[in-house]
Write an enzyme that holds these catalytic residues in place. Sequence first.
Site, PDB file in Angstrom:
ATOM      1  N   ASP A 176      76.276  27.005  26.049  1.00  0.00           N
ATOM      2  CA  ASP A 176      75.773  27.875  24.985  1.00  0.00           C
ATOM      3  C   ASP A 176      76.826  28.874  24.521  1.00  0.00           C
ATOM      4  O   ASP A 176      76.694  29.448  23.437  1.00  0.00           O
ATOM      5  CB  ASP A 176      74.551  28.662  25.470  1.00  0.00           C
ATOM      6  CG  ASP A 176      73.379  27.764  25.808  1.00  0.00           C
ATOM      7  OD1 ASP A 176      73.103  26.836  25.031  1.00  0.00           O
ATOM      8  OD2 ASP A 176      72.739  27.989  26.856  1.00  0.00           O
TER       9      ASP A 176
ATOM     10  N   ASP B 191      68.797  28.944  14.438  1.00  0.00           N
ATOM     11  CA  ASP B 191      69.114  30.378  14.587  1.00  0.00           C
ATOM     12  C   ASP B 191      69.591  31.017  13.296  1.00  0.00           C
ATOM     13  O   ASP B 191      70.578  31.751  13.281  1.00  0.00           O
ATOM     14  CB  ASP B 191      70.176  30.571  15.683  1.00  0.00           C
ATOM     15  CG  ASP B 191      69.662  30.197  17.052  1.00  0.00           C
ATOM     16  OD1 ASP B 191      68.435  30.088  17.212  1.00  0.00           O
ATOM     17  OD2 ASP B 191      70.477  29.986  17.964  1.00  0.00           O
TER      18      ASP B 191
END
Length: 679
Positions: free
Chosen positions: A369, A145
Amino acid sequence: MGASLAIALPGQASAAAPRVDNPYLGATPYVNVDWSARAAAEPGGDVIADEPSFVWMDRIAAIGGTPGARGLRAHLDTALSQGADLFQVVIYNLPGRDCAALASNGELGPTELGRYKSDYIDPIAEILGDPAYADLRIVTLIEPDSLPNLVTNAGGTAGSTPECATMKANGNYEKGIGYALHTLGAIPNVYNYVDAAHHGWLGWDSNFVPAAEQFKKAATVEGASVSDVHGFIVNTANYSALKEPHFRVTDSVNGTTVRQSSWVDWNHYVDELSFAQALRTELVRQGFASGIGMLIDTARNGWGGPNRPAGPGPLTSVDAYVDGSRTDRRIHAGNWCNQSGAGIGERPTTAPEPGIDAYVWAKPPGESDGSSEPIDNDEGKGFDRMCDPTYTGNGRNGFNLTGALPDSPVAGHWFSDQFQELLRNANPPLGGGSDTEAPTVPTGLRVTAKSSSSVTLAWTASTDNRAVTGYDILRGGVLVGSTASTSFTDSGLSASSAYTYTVRAKDAAGNVSAASAAVPVTTDGGSTGTGALKVQYRNTDSSPTDNQIRMSVQVVNTGTSAVDLSQVTVRYWFTPEAGASTFSTSCDYAVRDCGTVTHTVRPASAPAPGASHYLEAGFSGGTLAAGASTGEIQLRLNKSDWSPFQEADDYSRATNTAYADATRIGVYVGSTLAWGTAP
């Protein structure tokens, strides 16, 4: 990928075995004992507790170890004691980390590149370079990411953030990743795989090539080169379906392509496998090595359970068709946090598909997450509303609900509710501890295609008391790959050589069938042409069952004098199956200009298996100097009614995505075969 490396690290072994093409092939991966203990403590968790997964180095303290989690060196020592020879670790602590998602923010500020190098990468490199670990193949997953945010979220889009604009401007994502690649790539037994997002992030034209260019840029700064990159990984810690079995991006409903549906939203891909294979082709085109491999994180993208469609959706509208067909049951493909309804996906598997080194579990199932509400922590991780099930979204998810589970802890912490849901919704289904029944032996093993360097096999599916999860393919009794489908292509073979293949089936409980009956095969010989030309080919169409045939070819003059190109034609043999008997052909790109390339489809004068027709490409004029190539020519064809092909048995088709000599594509000078073996 096994080239000598110029940088030496303190304590590094003086000699090491050269890198192999696929580090997963024949290896025994490390089972992360910290994660395994938590999984085994959950009801039913023992079924997957022995699966290998990555170890996350998500902050500087993780290198030495934190409460409840051992440090990097302790993990490596444990790997040796397990008898493992492959270790997987996530490198994840860039300055200004994850500028678009607060839940995964890191401890280093946007300008702390120096600390990232000296306090994070250098200590990791020192440990990985210890001669004690020289016999381990160490796979590093480089910075999830990060680089994709510079393409999509650094300005001008609905999902852009000031933080991403800052990281694009200061270049510290690129510099940090370049330094990590250069430093870790200097260790002979380290295999660097760079994070490459997922199809629901980069699958559009506006993102796809720019992302590949961004990856190339980061791999050529701070001393790094493309040789420091062994491959890429997609779907890290995400939920995108591996394969969508009930619809394809080429489908249409009442004349409307599925790309116009709300879910697909003009994306060119509907699943991770097709995206990964296409991205690999583009990355090679950008200058990465032709042998790069892809990894796919399948830990949480199974999408089984009661909501999994059993077949295609209704044809009342394109949205009804796609929404009724798709196995990915998220509200929006941009949703990424603790997704409700998700399930365990494919178990870690080596070489499951062409171009794919392995399916892996990068994000260990059960690790959150992000928190569903603000929680104070000393790990630099913030609260992101995308983890809040009541939040109605932002520009990156089309202002939809997040689909996140409630009551989730800080990112990386154990989330029991999610783990239990992942178990319930696993696909392929999980076997219980009492399952001792092996699948039936695969039958009908046969050769469906071969060339001078590859053999394609197919067989009849096995059955099991629970579920068959995959097949191992053995060449001469040695494992050469695994797949979840009932076909496999073995590449890199020698011409005019005899091989013997068998296949065995396996289930989720680890039961393996006996090997199938053996099938012998001899690869094709080299050129049977008589001239001084040859053709090289690469496959640019990852789907053999869509409604177009696509390829790239180039003609090479291997002689000592120039050749008149107006006399040269190339023949690619295929069969159209059912549907229209008329065709359209196109040249999409040519180094010499498509205006100079002729193309048409002709019926074969003597039809043969896999070769009832051929695409003939030629040149309107010009010469080809001795030793020169025409350069790339991208061609495609379709039937006039756009009905699908079945290319798997076509005479000239191969699966290589990098240029290679193609002995089943003919080159003619006038009417004389100059290269190749005609059917």
